[in-house]
Structure formats: C-alpha cells, structure tokens
Design a protein around this motif. Structure first.
Motif, PDB file in Angstrom:
ATOM      1  N   GLU A  12       8.814  21.249  -8.700  1.00 16.94           N
ATOM      2  CA  GLU A  12       8.321  20.054  -9.395  1.00 16.94           C
ATOM      3  C   GLU A  12       9.393  18.964  -9.425  1.00 16.94           C
ATOM      4  OE1 GLU A  12       7.019  21.147 -13.274  1.00 16.94           O
ATOM      5  OE2 GLU A  12       5.533  22.602 -12.546  1.00 16.94           O
ATOM      6  N   PHE A  13      10.622  19.355  -9.721  1.00 11.36           N
ATOM      7  CA  PHE A  13      11.701  18.376  -9.763  1.00 11.36           C
ATOM      8  C   PHE A  13      11.952  17.790  -8.371  1.00 11.36           C
ATOM      9  CE2 PHE A  13      13.641  20.724 -13.611  1.00 11.36           C
ATOM     10  CZ  PHE A  13      12.823  20.006 -14.482  1.00 11.36           C
ATOM     11  N   SER A  14      11.859  18.635  -7.369  1.00 11.57           N
ATOM     12  CA  SER A  14      12.051  18.156  -5.997  1.00 11.57           C
ATOM     13  C   SER A  14      10.970  17.142  -5.629  1.00 11.57           C
ATOM     14  CB  SER A  14      12.032  19.333  -5.014  1.00 11.57           C
ATOM     15  OG  SER A  14      12.092  18.878  -3.682  1.00 11.57           O
ATOM     16  N   GLU A  15       9.728  17.418  -6.042  1.00 12.13           N
ATOM     17  CA  GLU A  15       8.644  16.464  -5.796  1.00 12.13           C
ATOM     18  C   GLU A  15       8.915  15.144  -6.505  1.00 12.13           C
ATOM     19  OE1 GLU A  15       5.465  17.012  -3.873  1.00 12.13           O
ATOM     20  OE2 GLU A  15       7.090  18.264  -3.134  1.00 12.13           O
ATOM     21  N   ASN A  16       9.347  15.241  -7.771  1.00  4.90           N
ATOM     22  CA  ASN A  16       9.616  14.027  -8.544  1.00  4.90           C
ATOM     23  C   ASN A  16      10.767  13.220  -7.940  1.00  4.90           C
ATOM     24  OD1 ASN A  16       7.616  14.679 -10.370  1.00  4.90           O
ATOM     25  ND2 ASN A  16       8.998  15.728 -11.773  1.00  4.90           N
ATOM     26  N   ALA A  17      11.692  13.928  -7.291  1.00  2.68           N
ATOM     27  CA  ALA A  17      12.834  13.253  -6.663  1.00  2.68           C
ATOM     28  C   ALA A  17      12.462  12.599  -5.337  1.00  2.68           C
ATOM     29  CB  ALA A  17      13.969  14.254  -6.432  1.00  2.68           C
ATOM     30  N   GLY A  18      11.237  12.866  -4.857  1.00  2.00           N
ATOM     31  CA  GLY A  18      10.791  12.236  -3.615  1.00  2.00           C
ATOM     32  C   GLY A  18      10.689  13.182  -2.449  1.00  2.00           C
TER      33      GLY A  18
ATOM     34  N   PHE B 142       3.604  21.523  -3.560  1.00  2.43           N
ATOM     35  CA  PHE B 142       4.878  20.820  -3.360  1.00  2.43           C
ATOM     36  C   PHE B 142       4.962  20.262  -1.940  1.00  2.43           C
ATOM     37  CE2 PHE B 142       5.845  24.577  -6.135  1.00  2.43           C
ATOM     38  CZ  PHE B 142       5.812  23.883  -7.338  1.00  2.43           C
ATOM     39  N   PRO B 143       4.002  19.415  -1.550  1.00  3.43           N
ATOM     40  CA  PRO B 143       3.952  18.974  -0.150  1.00  3.43           C
ATOM     41  C   PRO B 143       5.176  18.177   0.289  1.00  3.43           C
ATOM     42  CG  PRO B 143       2.457  17.671  -1.516  1.00  3.43           C
ATOM     43  CD  PRO B 143       2.919  18.819  -2.361  1.00  3.43           C
ATOM     44  N   ARG B 144       5.677  17.302  -0.575  1.00  2.00           N
ATOM     45  CA  ARG B 144       6.822  16.467  -0.168  1.00  2.00           C
ATOM     46  C   ARG B 144       8.079  17.307  -0.009  1.00  2.00           C
ATOM     47  NH1 ARG B 144       3.497  13.351  -3.365  1.00  2.00           N
ATOM     48  NH2 ARG B 144       2.919  11.343  -2.418  1.00  2.00           N
ATOM     49  N   SER B 145       8.204  18.350  -0.815  1.00  2.00           N
ATOM     50  CA  SER B 145       9.359  19.244  -0.665  1.00  2.00           C
ATOM     51  C   SER B 145       9.279  20.021   0.638  1.00  2.00           C
ATOM     52  CB  SER B 145       9.428  20.208  -1.853  1.00  2.00           C
ATOM     53  OG  SER B 145       9.622  19.499  -3.053  1.00  2.00           O
TER      54      SER B 145
END
Length: 900
Positions: free
Chosen positions: A373-379, A410-413
């Motif tokens: 989740e944090f990785s997604e929020n980071a972009g 978590f697609p962006r990650s």
C-alpha cells in the motif's frame, strides 16, 4: 532498507565521548597516516565512542572527515554507496549534486564517488561505524576498490566493526598501510574508569576502581551500566564486585538491574522503542504513551542510559546493542506485539510521506500488504525514475514478499518490479511482472490503463520489439491528459516517443519530443534521465544531416557523464560510440577505431541496445572495408554475431547476415554472395519484400534490395539495378535519413558509370554534391572504392577550380585522404585557409593541450594568455581541420600527424 539520508554524519554517545581515551588515541597518532584503520571488537567495547573522539580531533586539526552510521539495510551494495555519497555531500566534502543519483546502477554510483575522490587535494578520513551490519561480499569488494584505486589515493578508511571485513589485510599490513585495534586495545584503564564514574558523581577509591575494572575487564558498556546503578544507589560496589559470571552474564545482569530501577513510564517507553532501529521523541510518542516518551527524552538529555545520538542534531537516537538485546527479550516476555509497534512506526512515517522508511518498517513488521500500500501511495514504478532515495532499493525487498496474486491490488508496485527487472537485464522476469498487471487491471481505470500502456511501451523497447502506430498515437493522446500529472510520467512518455519516432525516421518529431523529455526530466529532478536523452536527440540530428548538432549532443553527454559519474561509465561509453560513428562517417576511421577500442567492449558487457551496437560494428566494418582488409571485416562480423547471440538481439543477428553478404560483394565474390543469400534467406525475391526493405525502420546498414542492386551492378544488369533503386525509394512511407539517401544516390552513380552514360552520371553526382552534406558524410564515397574517387576528381576538373562542385570535392578529400589507402594528396584540396599544414605554432600547442584533456581556462594558464585568445585559436583549429568538436579535432590532428 534504511533510506540513504539515515546514513548520516553523526556522533557516538556524547557521555562516553567525554572520557578522553588518551592511551588508545596515542596508539592511533603513533601509527601515522595510513590508508586503512580497523577497530574490531564485540559490542560494548566503546569502539564508536573512541573513534568519535578521533573524528573530532581530526576535524579540529582542519582535516576533512565524515562519519557514516550503517545498519543492516546497507548490505545492499547500491544502497550502501548512495549512503556514502549522501554522507560525503552532507559533510561538504563533495559538492552538492545538481541531480539525484539513486536511479543509477551500483557501478555508476561507485564511478561518481571515485570521480569526486580523485578531485580531492588533501586526505579525507571516512569513518564507517557498525560496518558489521552492512558487511557483504559486494560491499567488501567496494571497499577494496576504494582502497586500491589510484583515484582514491587521498581516501583514509576507518572501519568500526564487530567482525573483520574481507579485505587484503595482510597486504596492507606488509605495505605499512594498516592500523589494527582489537578488543584488548579498547579496554578502559583504571584511570579512564575513574573519570567515567566521577562524571556521574560516583566516587570509589583506587583499589575499588581497579577491582571493578578487573571484574568488568575494562568493558565499556559494563562500566557505563555500573555507573548508572551506582549513581542511583540501585546496587553497591560490593554487589558488583561479588558478581560472578562471563561478560555477557554481567551485561544481562547490569541491564536487568538498570531496567528494574526505572519508573514504569520509562520501562514502557524503552520496551516500546526496542523494536525500532532508531527513534525520535515524536516517533516514540506515536508507539508508546506521550508521558513515557517525554520521560525517555528527558533521561536521554541527562545522559543516564546507554543510548546514542544517531545524527548531529541529537533528534534521532538508537539503543546500545547490548541494552537493546535485553529490552527486546523483556518486550517479548511482556507479550508485546513487536510487529504492531513496527506497523505503528510505519504509519507514522507514511503520514510524513517518508515512504522509504514507511515501507522499511512495514517490511520489518512482515506486513507485505501494508508495504505494498505504501509503495502504491509512493507512486510505484515512478520512484524508479523520480530518484527518491531508498525507494528504488525497496523494490528488491518487495519482490521477495509480494505474492503474485496481489498484482491487481498493487499494480504500480508490480510495474515497478518490471522496470527494475528490465533495467537489471532480466527481461523474462520483467515481462512476467508486466503481464501479471496487464491481465488483472481494471480496464475502467483510465489513468492506470495509461500507465500500463506506457510501461508496456518501455518493455517493448527493452525487448527490441516494434511498437505499433496505434499505440504511439495513444501515447501521444495520453500526453494531453498528463498536464496535471507529475513530470516523471510525462518525461518517460516523451522519452519513449522520441525513441520510437527516431526508429521510424521521423527525425524532427524525435528531436522535438527528446527536448521536451529533457525539460520534463529536469523539472522532475531526474537529471540522469535528461542526460540520457542526448543520445536520441543526437541521433535524430545525425540522421537528418546535422552532423555538427549531433557531435555537440554527444560531446555534452560525454562531458556530463564524466563529470557526474566518471570516465568509462556506461553513458560515457555510449557517447563515445556515437562520436566514433560521426568520425567514421567523416572518413576518419583511425580516430573512430581508437575510441571503439574501449567503448565497444564496454557496451558489449553492459547497458546498451541494438542501435548502439549497430553503430559501433558498422564503423569498424567500414574502416576495414576501405582498407580492403577482408579478414578484419570477418573478425568484426564474428564478434557482432557472438554478441547478438549472447544478448538475444535478433535485429543485430539479421544485420550481421546482411553485412556479411555486403562484404562478400565488396571483395568481388559475386557467386559466393549469391550462395550466401540462398543460405540466409536473402535471395533476390527479398529485394521486392516491402517490409524487409522498409528503410524508416532500418537506419543503419544494408537492406536486401541494396544488396541485390550491388550484385546486379557488378553483373552489368544496370537498368535492373536502377529500376530497383527507384522501386525502393517509391515504396517508402516517408523520407529516409541523409546517410541512407547519400548511399543510395551513390549506388545510382555506380550504376551510371557501368552504363557509360556520363552526362546522366554527372548529373546524379552533382545532385549529391550540391544538395547533400557530402563534406561531413564523406565515408560513403571512400567505401565505393577507387573508381568513385577517380570520378569525383574528374568531375571537379570538368567543373573548374572555382566552381562550387570543385570546392565540395575538395572538402571531401582534404582531411580524409590520410585515411584512404592508396590516395595521394588531393588535386582538388580545399583552399589554403583550410589546409591542415597551415596550423601555427600556437595552434599546434593548443591542439596538443586539448589532446591532454585541458580546458580552455587551463590552456590559458599554461600558455600565459587570455581565455579569449585560446577560444580564438580553437575556432581557427576547428575551421582548418573542418571539424566541430574537440574529440573530432584530436582525431583529425592525429591522422594528419600533427600529434605524437
């Protein structure tokens, strides 16, 4: 993994540092200035406290010194180097970087550090505290490189560790370059122990002090804990002296006694922060009660506990390892949820958008969903390009814990995992991660669909696959939707469009998108992304006939790469290969060969793609073909064939086959060329295959149609050859490159020569000389052999010495004759003002200093003239040698014998 900013210049425990370790410091002074100092001892021996005193002494004496406090996340080699780079920049040893280096490879970051170290004019003392946490094979290898590199001759490494690093210690010792302190050298003397106790108001007589030192064996942490207990009256000196057991038993006993003497709030605070690698007053308040955190902070300020400041501002703290181990056992005994504490810390960092620390604590809490989740929020994937320190390295940790079924969440990650894998050369894994996302995303989420399309185009680039025109138009459309999006996605889109338009021979669009990508990457602070774009922009200029612009772009890339990373890095090699191509196209083959001697092998082993290898191999083939060196051509083709197989570049394999056939034709074996064509699917029918002869997608080398044109010309089937050239040109969707157009026109000239139609041949040749930049793209004339060169001379004579035709022919021959075997001085050389032998003595001195790597300012100092005078000489040299860059000037001067 700790973000590199956490590896910071810092101090050891201030209370311990107050006890002057006179005897041990004298040992260091007596050892002298050595390249390596090792301080190796178990936890609790005061290693950091001692070396902090050494650090402060050196700084007071005016020396350059920096302190790096390491932890377990620094075992990652790139993270470790980025941390060191940050430390040395924060300590003002290195200049503040105009760009962030975190998206670079480990090799590149090491190159940056070595380049900066080489510029130091006095010794630098670099302290690596707690190196045992960061120790790994790759970090040991990095330290060995730093120790033995001539570029780092002013570096002094001081390593503080519980274990010995795997370095060439014996060799360093034999060379008198090693100082080695062990546990026995670090023990407190009775006098030092007395000073430590006195600072807390504890007074013991000499015999009591000596007995206590004997009991603790001078162990610093035991003395420090004993000091707390004696100060607070929790135990007596007799209790301590009567204790029996090992050092570790004593440490546990003392820790227990200290802990039990504390208030309930303090105990709660300590067991609460024990699970954290470091903490601040604010973070402590988030994981324990505010009252407990306040009491803990107050006691730290008084100096009562074995807690060390982790930064210069004393806002970050860490527990001493021996005390922390006890506290962790106590926390578990109390039934505390250690991972919940780490999750709370992760949320605290996330609220402050410190994503690297948030992800790190989530991973330590074994909560992969929270980390995702944090990785997604980071972009997600954006962090690979945004250069956010620490986040790029987090992808390696995420890859190990994120289950593949979570790709939809978590697609962006997962897109980030794909990009990192592609950058690392693992294209199969990169494709796998990308397809996981592509199969599972919500197609109604237009923003995410756009991002997937972008990363898909990037994956195609890495795989050397062609992107369809529809996808390109969609990427163009996406740009209109990105006005409010952060510049990273916009920059990457422009980057991909630039490359794709270059591949399609739409050079002006490629150049325009390349310049927009440079602007966007610069706006995002990702200046290495911007630097890379000079490769594509330069090629767009090269193919549309702007040799000067291309050379300038490559020169800038080389200069920026050398200054930012170091000579010999990947970007430097890329720039040099492309500069070699410009020299080769000018007919300056010797200069190109010298550059390719190191740059081509470098790219064969490192980061590169098809176009770069094609440029390099074709430059080498041309040089050998002009010299009629058949074996040499064959050797280069075999080298290219092996690289294509090893790197999995099918386009390069096809290029090698076509160039092999070209060389067989060139050396006169027409029947052999036909047999080769039958064997490698290059028969005459392929000359009519529109797709295989689409020149907009084949910027370099021969295509089947031009190969068969050459065969038909040799066989006397000139009309058939001319008809094929016309068919080939008409079949193209768009105009093709200047080098390609020039070579096709030259084929028409060759065919005309065979027909004996002098007027028609002269007309085509005149068109080449008057409408194309023949002076800077002269290699094609020499490649076609003596008959073509003789025709050029005749045409110049027919046109008259004052004609534009004669001047253009003179420009072709003047600087290039030296590289054309069998050619004497050109009868139609350029006018005397451009003849190389007219360089003055001052100009010869300037070109010699340019060859030595001197800047204009340095040349001015050396020659005791103004910088403007030097610029005047440089302009004259460029004019006389008919070049536009310093690299080209050096190559031409060498080929003309002007340089030794």
């Amino acid at each position: 993994m700790v973000a590199p900013k956490r590896i910071s210049e810092g101090e050891a425990d201030a209370r311990m540092a107050q006890v002057r370790r006179v005897r041990t410091l004298r040992l260091l002074d007596d050892a002298g200035d050595r390249r390596l100092t090792l301080v190796i001892a178990p936890a609790g021996f005061g290693k950091s406290s001692l070396m902090n005193q050494r650090y402060e002494d050196l700084r007071k004496q005016g020396h350059q010194a920096a302190w790096a406090a390491l932890d377990g996340d620094d075992r990652d080699g790139t993270h470790f180097l980025l941390g060191l780079l940050g430390v040395l920049t924060a300590a003002h040893v290195f200049p503040a970087a105009a760009q962030d280096y975190s998206s670079l490879s480990q090799q590149h970051v090491l190159g940056v550090i070595l380049t900066q170290l080489q510029r130091l004019r006095r010794p630098l003392y670099l302290f690596l505290d707690d190196y045992h946490f960061a120790q790994s094979d790759e970090n040991d290898a990095t330290l060995a490189r730093l120790l033995f590199s001539p570029q780092a001759r002013n570096l002094r490494l001081l390593i503080i560790s519980r274990s010995e690093p795997r370095l060439a210690i014996s060799a360093m010792q034999l060379n008198g370059q090693l100082t080695y302190l062990k546990a026995s050298d670090l023990r407190f003397s009775p006098g030092e122990a007395q000073n430590l106790l006195a600072m807390a108001g504890v007074k013991l007589d000499k015999s009591q002090i000596e007995a206590l030192v004997q009991k603790t064996q001078g162990w610093a942490v035991a003395l420090q804990l004993a000091r707390v207990l004696l100060r607070d009256g929790a135990v007596t000196d007799r209790d301590l002296l009567e204790f029996s057991g090992t050092q570790l038993d004593m440490a546990r006993y003392l820790s227990e006694q200290v802990f039990s003497s504390l208030s309930v709030h303090m105990q709660s605070a300590l067991v609460g922060v024990a699970a954290l690698p470091y903490f601040s007053a604010e973070l402590a308040s988030a994981v324990v009660s505010p009252a407990a955190a306040a009491e803990l902070t107050s006691d730290i300020a008084i100096g009562g506990l074995p807690i060390e400041a982790f930064d210069d501002g004393h806002k970050q703290f860490k527990l001493h390892a021996v005390f922390q181990e006890y506290l962790m056992q106590e926390a578990l005994a109390r039934g505390l949820d250690i991972n919940q504490i780490r999750r709370s810390a992760a949320h605290w960092y996330a609220a402050r958008r410190d994503w690297a620390s948030a992800i790190r604590h989530a991973l330590h809490a074994e909560d992969f969903r929270l980390a995702g989740e944090f990785s997604e929020n980071a972009g997600g994937w954006r962090q690979v390009y945004a250069g956010a320190r620490g986040l790029l390295q987090q992808f390696h940790a995420l890859a190990a814990v994120l289950p593949e079924p979570e790709a939809a969440k978590f697609p962006r990650s997962f897109l980030g995992l794909a990009v990192v894998a592609a950058k690392g050369g693992n294209l199969a894994l990169a494709t796998h991660y990308f397809e996981l996302v592509d199969r599972t995303i919500d197609r109604s989420d237009n923003i995410l669909v756009n991002e997937v399309r972008l990363i898909g185009a990037l994956m195609a680039l890495y795989r050397d696959d062609r992107i369809e025109a529809l996808d390109l138009s969609l990427l163009e459309r996406d740009l209109t939707l990105l006005e409010l999006v952060e510049p990273v996605q916009r920059a990457l889109t422009y980057n991909l469009l630039c490359f794709q338009y270059l591949e399609r021979s739409e050079f002006e669009r490629a150049e325009r998108h390349g310049n927009l990508a440079i602007q966007s990457f610069t706006q995002a602070g990702a200046l290495f992304g911007a630097m890379h774009l000079h490769v594509h922009v330069g090629q767009a200029q090269f193919f549309r006939g702007d040799m000067e612009g291309a050379s300038a772009a490559y020169e800038r890339l080389a200069s920026d790469a050398q200054n930012a990373i170091g000579k010999g890095c990947d970007l430097d090699a890329i720039a040099q290969v492309l500069l070699a191509e410009t020299l080769s196209e000018r007919g300056l083959h010797d200069g190109a060969e010298r550059i390719l001697e190191w740059s081509l092998p470098h790219l064969e082993k490192n980061d590169c793609w098809f176009d770069l290898l094609a440029a390099a191999y074709l430059s080498r083939i041309r040089a050998r073909m002009v010299r009629n060196d058949f074996d040499g051509v064959d050797a280069v083709l075999e080298q290219a064939r092996r690289t294509a197989q090893r790197r999995g570049f099918p386009r390069l394999q096809r290029l090698v086959a076509r160039e092999q056939m070209r060389s067989i034709i060139h050396f006169g074996d027409i029947q052999g060329a036909k047999r080769f064509a039958d064997r490698f699917d290059l028969g005459p029918e392929t000359a009519f295959d529109v797709e295989r002869n689409r020149l907009s997608f084949r910027l370099r080398g021969e295509v089947p149609a031009t190969l068969w044109v050459r065969i038909w010309i040799q066989e006397g089937q000139t009309e058939r050859a001319l008809d094929m050239l016309q068919r080939l040109e008409v079949a193209q969707e768009r105009p093709f490159s200047v080098p390609r157009m020039l070579r096709m026109r030259l084929l028409a000239v060759l065919a005309g020569m065979k027909t004996g139609k002098a007027e028609r041949t002269a007309s085509v040749l005149d068109e080449i000389l008057l409408t194309l930049p023949s002076a800077t793209y002269r290699a094609g004339f020499f490649e076609e052999g003596p008959d073509m060169l003789a025709l050029l001379r005749r045409r110049a004579q027919e046109a008259g010495p004052d004609s534009l035709i004669a001047r253009r022919v003179g420009q072709i021959f003047a600087p290039a004759d030296a590289s054309a075997p069998g050619q004497g001085s050109a009868e139609t050389a350029a006018d005397s003002s451009s003849a190389p032998h007219t360089l003055t003595q001052q100009e010869l001195k300037v070109i010699s200093l340019i060859c030595g790597g001197f800047s204009n300012k340095e040349i001015a100092r050396h020659m005791d003239v103004s910088e403007n005078t030097v610029k005047f000489h440089v302009r004259n040299i460029f004019s006389k040698l008919n070049v536009h860059s310093r690299t080209s000037a050096i190559s031409v001067a060498r080929e003309l014998g002007l340089l030794a």
